[in-house]
Design a protein around this motif. Sequence first.
Motif, PDB file in Angstrom:
ATOM      1  N   ARG A 133      28.468  40.146  62.263  1.00  0.00           N
ATOM      2  CA  ARG A 133      29.540  40.638  61.413  1.00  0.00           C
ATOM      3  C   ARG A 133      28.967  41.095  60.089  1.00  0.00           C
ATOM      4  O   ARG A 133      28.073  40.469  59.537  1.00  0.00           O
ATOM      5  CB  ARG A 133      30.553  39.529  61.176  1.00  0.00           C
ATOM      6  CG  ARG A 133      31.770  39.975  60.422  1.00  0.00           C
ATOM      7  CD  ARG A 133      32.801  38.878  60.407  1.00  0.00           C
ATOM      8  NE  ARG A 133      33.990  39.346  59.743  1.00  0.00           N
ATOM      9  CZ  ARG A 133      35.007  38.585  59.462  1.00  0.00           C
ATOM     10  NH1 ARG A 133      34.982  37.323  59.803  1.00  0.00           N
ATOM     11  NH2 ARG A 133      36.055  39.072  58.850  1.00  0.00           N
ATOM     12  N   THR A 134      29.480  42.188  59.575  1.00  0.00           N
ATOM     13  CA  THR A 134      29.064  42.705  58.280  1.00  0.00           C
ATOM     14  C   THR A 134      30.293  42.852  57.404  1.00  0.00           C
ATOM     15  O   THR A 134      31.319  43.352  57.855  1.00  0.00           O
ATOM     16  CB  THR A 134      28.374  44.078  58.427  1.00  0.00           C
ATOM     17  OG1 THR A 134      27.240  43.924  59.286  1.00  0.00           O
ATOM     18  CG2 THR A 134      27.925  44.617  57.086  1.00  0.00           C
ATOM     19  N   LYS A 135      30.186  42.394  56.156  1.00  0.00           N
ATOM     20  CA  LYS A 135      31.286  42.518  55.204  1.00  0.00           C
ATOM     21  C   LYS A 135      30.808  43.254  53.969  1.00  0.00           C
ATOM     22  O   LYS A 135      29.653  43.106  53.565  1.00  0.00           O
ATOM     23  CB  LYS A 135      31.792  41.138  54.767  1.00  0.00           C
ATOM     24  CG  LYS A 135      32.604  40.412  55.773  1.00  0.00           C
ATOM     25  CD  LYS A 135      33.166  39.148  55.134  1.00  0.00           C
ATOM     26  CE  LYS A 135      34.083  38.435  56.075  1.00  0.00           C
ATOM     27  NZ  LYS A 135      34.711  37.267  55.430  1.00  0.00           N
ATOM     28  N   GLN A 136      31.691  44.018  53.392  1.00  0.00           N
ATOM     29  CA  GLN A 136      31.421  44.660  52.115  1.00  0.00           C
ATOM     30  C   GLN A 136      32.566  44.318  51.180  1.00  0.00           C
ATOM     31  O   GLN A 136      33.731  44.335  51.586  1.00  0.00           O
ATOM     32  CB  GLN A 136      31.317  46.172  52.266  1.00  0.00           C
ATOM     33  CG  GLN A 136      30.115  46.606  53.064  1.00  0.00           C
ATOM     34  CD  GLN A 136      30.029  48.117  53.177  1.00  0.00           C
ATOM     35  OE1 GLN A 136      30.974  48.830  52.885  1.00  0.00           O
ATOM     36  NE2 GLN A 136      28.885  48.589  53.604  1.00  0.00           N
ATOM     37  N   PHE A 137      32.232  43.993  49.948  1.00  0.00           N
ATOM     38  CA  PHE A 137      33.273  43.669  48.986  1.00  0.00           C
ATOM     39  C   PHE A 137      32.748  43.888  47.582  1.00  0.00           C
ATOM     40  O   PHE A 137      31.549  43.931  47.346  1.00  0.00           O
ATOM     41  CB  PHE A 137      33.775  42.226  49.154  1.00  0.00           C
ATOM     42  CG  PHE A 137      32.689  41.195  49.084  1.00  0.00           C
ATOM     43  CD1 PHE A 137      32.391  40.575  47.885  1.00  0.00           C
ATOM     44  CD2 PHE A 137      31.973  40.836  50.212  1.00  0.00           C
ATOM     45  CE1 PHE A 137      31.388  39.619  47.815  1.00  0.00           C
ATOM     46  CE2 PHE A 137      30.975  39.883  50.154  1.00  0.00           C
ATOM     47  CZ  PHE A 137      30.685  39.274  48.950  1.00  0.00           C
ATOM     48  N   ASP A 138      33.676  44.073  46.653  1.00  0.00           N
ATOM     49  CA  ASP A 138      33.325  44.241  45.252  1.00  0.00           C
ATOM     50  C   ASP A 138      33.191  42.869  44.617  1.00  0.00           C
ATOM     51  O   ASP A 138      33.984  41.965  44.891  1.00  0.00           O
ATOM     52  CB  ASP A 138      34.408  45.041  44.519  1.00  0.00           C
ATOM     53  CG  ASP A 138      34.470  46.477  45.021  1.00  0.00           C
ATOM     54  OD1 ASP A 138      33.407  47.027  45.352  1.00  0.00           O
ATOM     55  OD2 ASP A 138      35.588  47.035  45.074  1.00  0.00           O
ATOM     56  N   LEU A 139      32.183  42.706  43.766  1.00  0.00           N
ATOM     57  CA  LEU A 139      31.974  41.453  43.070  1.00  0.00           C
ATOM     58  C   LEU A 139      32.767  41.468  41.777  1.00  0.00           C
ATOM     59  O   LEU A 139      32.550  42.313  40.914  1.00  0.00           O
ATOM     60  CB  LEU A 139      30.483  41.235  42.779  1.00  0.00           C
ATOM     61  CG  LEU A 139      29.566  41.133  43.986  1.00  0.00           C
ATOM     62  CD1 LEU A 139      28.132  40.925  43.538  1.00  0.00           C
ATOM     63  CD2 LEU A 139      29.999  40.000  44.894  1.00  0.00           C
ATOM     64  N   LYS A 140      33.697  40.540  41.660  1.00  0.00           N
ATOM     65  CA  LYS A 140      34.546  40.443  40.479  1.00  0.00           C
ATOM     66  C   LYS A 140      33.848  39.595  39.413  1.00  0.00           C
ATOM     67  O   LYS A 140      33.341  38.525  39.727  1.00  0.00           O
ATOM     68  CB  LYS A 140      35.865  39.796  40.876  1.00  0.00           C
ATOM     69  CG  LYS A 140      36.814  39.566  39.742  1.00  0.00           C
ATOM     70  CD  LYS A 140      38.052  38.828  40.224  1.00  0.00           C
ATOM     71  CE  LYS A 140      38.818  38.293  39.037  1.00  0.00           C
ATOM     72  NZ  LYS A 140      39.820  37.326  39.439  1.00  0.00           N
ATOM     73  N   THR A 162      29.773  38.018  40.333  1.00  0.00           N
ATOM     74  CA  THR A 162      29.100  38.530  39.148  1.00  0.00           C
ATOM     75  C   THR A 162      29.477  37.636  37.980  1.00  0.00           C
ATOM     76  O   THR A 162      30.668  37.427  37.720  1.00  0.00           O
ATOM     77  CB  THR A 162      29.528  39.983  38.853  1.00  0.00           C
ATOM     78  OG1 THR A 162      29.156  40.801  39.959  1.00  0.00           O
ATOM     79  CG2 THR A 162      28.862  40.513  37.592  1.00  0.00           C
ATOM     80  N   ASP A 163      28.475  37.083  37.283  1.00  0.00           N
ATOM     81  CA  ASP A 163      28.727  36.222  36.148  1.00  0.00           C
ATOM     82  C   ASP A 163      29.260  37.062  34.988  1.00  0.00           C
ATOM     83  O   ASP A 163      28.662  38.071  34.617  1.00  0.00           O
ATOM     84  CB  ASP A 163      27.450  35.494  35.726  1.00  0.00           C
ATOM     85  CG  ASP A 163      27.702  34.490  34.628  1.00  0.00           C
ATOM     86  OD1 ASP A 163      28.392  33.494  34.890  1.00  0.00           O
ATOM     87  OD2 ASP A 163      27.197  34.720  33.507  1.00  0.00           O
ATOM     88  N   ALA A 164      30.409  36.658  34.441  1.00  0.00           N
ATOM     89  CA  ALA A 164      31.063  37.428  33.387  1.00  0.00           C
ATOM     90  C   ALA A 164      30.213  37.504  32.117  1.00  0.00           C
ATOM     91  O   ALA A 164      30.237  38.519  31.417  1.00  0.00           O
ATOM     92  CB  ALA A 164      32.426  36.820  33.064  1.00  0.00           C
ATOM     93  N   GLU A 165      29.444  36.450  31.818  1.00  0.00           N
ATOM     94  CA  GLU A 165      28.640  36.451  30.590  1.00  0.00           C
ATOM     95  C   GLU A 165      27.343  37.232  30.738  1.00  0.00           C
ATOM     96  O   GLU A 165      27.014  38.080  29.924  1.00  0.00           O
ATOM     97  CB  GLU A 165      28.309  35.022  30.180  1.00  0.00           C
ATOM     98  CG  GLU A 165      29.460  34.281  29.548  1.00  0.00           C
ATOM     99  CD  GLU A 165      29.046  32.905  29.065  1.00  0.00           C
ATOM    100  OE1 GLU A 165      27.864  32.729  28.695  1.00  0.00           O
ATOM    101  OE2 GLU A 165      29.909  32.016  29.072  1.00  0.00           O
ATOM    102  N   SER A 166      26.589  36.951  31.803  1.00  0.00           N
ATOM    103  CA  SER A 166      25.261  37.553  31.944  1.00  0.00           C
ATOM    104  C   SER A 166      25.267  38.840  32.755  1.00  0.00           C
ATOM    105  O   SER A 166      24.279  39.558  32.787  1.00  0.00           O
ATOM    106  CB  SER A 166      24.307  36.559  32.611  1.00  0.00           C
ATOM    107  OG  SER A 166      24.671  36.367  33.971  1.00  0.00           O
ATOM    108  N   ASP A 167      26.360  39.126  33.461  1.00  0.00           N
ATOM    109  CA  ASP A 167      26.499  40.292  34.334  1.00  0.00           C
ATOM    110  C   ASP A 167      25.524  40.238  35.515  1.00  0.00           C
ATOM    111  O   ASP A 167      25.256  41.230  36.155  1.00  0.00           O
ATOM    112  CB  ASP A 167      26.313  41.596  33.544  1.00  0.00           C
ATOM    113  CG  ASP A 167      26.987  42.774  34.239  1.00  0.00           C
ATOM    114  OD1 ASP A 167      28.057  42.573  34.857  1.00  0.00           O
ATOM    115  OD2 ASP A 167      26.418  43.889  34.199  1.00  0.00           O
TER     116      ASP A 167
END
Length: 186
Positions: A133-140, A162-167
Amino acid sequence: MLDFNIRGENVEVTPAIREYVEKKVEKLERYFSEEVNATANVNLKVYNDKQTKVEITIPMKNLTLRAEERHNDMYAAVDLIIDKLERQIRKYKTRVNRKSREREGVAAYFQSVEGNNSAADQVEEDNDFDVVRTKQFDLKPMDQEEAILQMNMLGHNFFIFTDAESDGTHIVYKRKDGKYGLIETN
């Protein structure tokens, strides 16, 4: 040549324990094709219920061998962990040799050990890494607490975010002891 870093938590590392661990771990050197300079990090822990936990990590250039084992007897735990590490080595060696005989990589570390073909080796040889299985998603962007909540809501044992502080892209995961771990990428 393996160097040893043996530490004990709630247990004294006696000369007898040190000698036993070194003797067992040195047996792994027969799988290496050349002199490998690595440090075997061994952690010995004893819990309140008298159960012991042995962790062995051997970081090398292209491969890190790691296993852990819990048992009531520390010496038995060392024996079981050496068996696990030998299975790891044979499995990786078989797969790498079969997939890329001419390419250097993990196989460069290992030499052939004659007469060690067992039924377990044949079974491991047949197992491929099949991506089913392969998934694609956006990192919030979020903090690690929100990522842990998201992971738990989804019922997964890891979560990429995705870490909000360090990106940076990080991974939170649930450990066997029920606590959480965080992997940070560079």
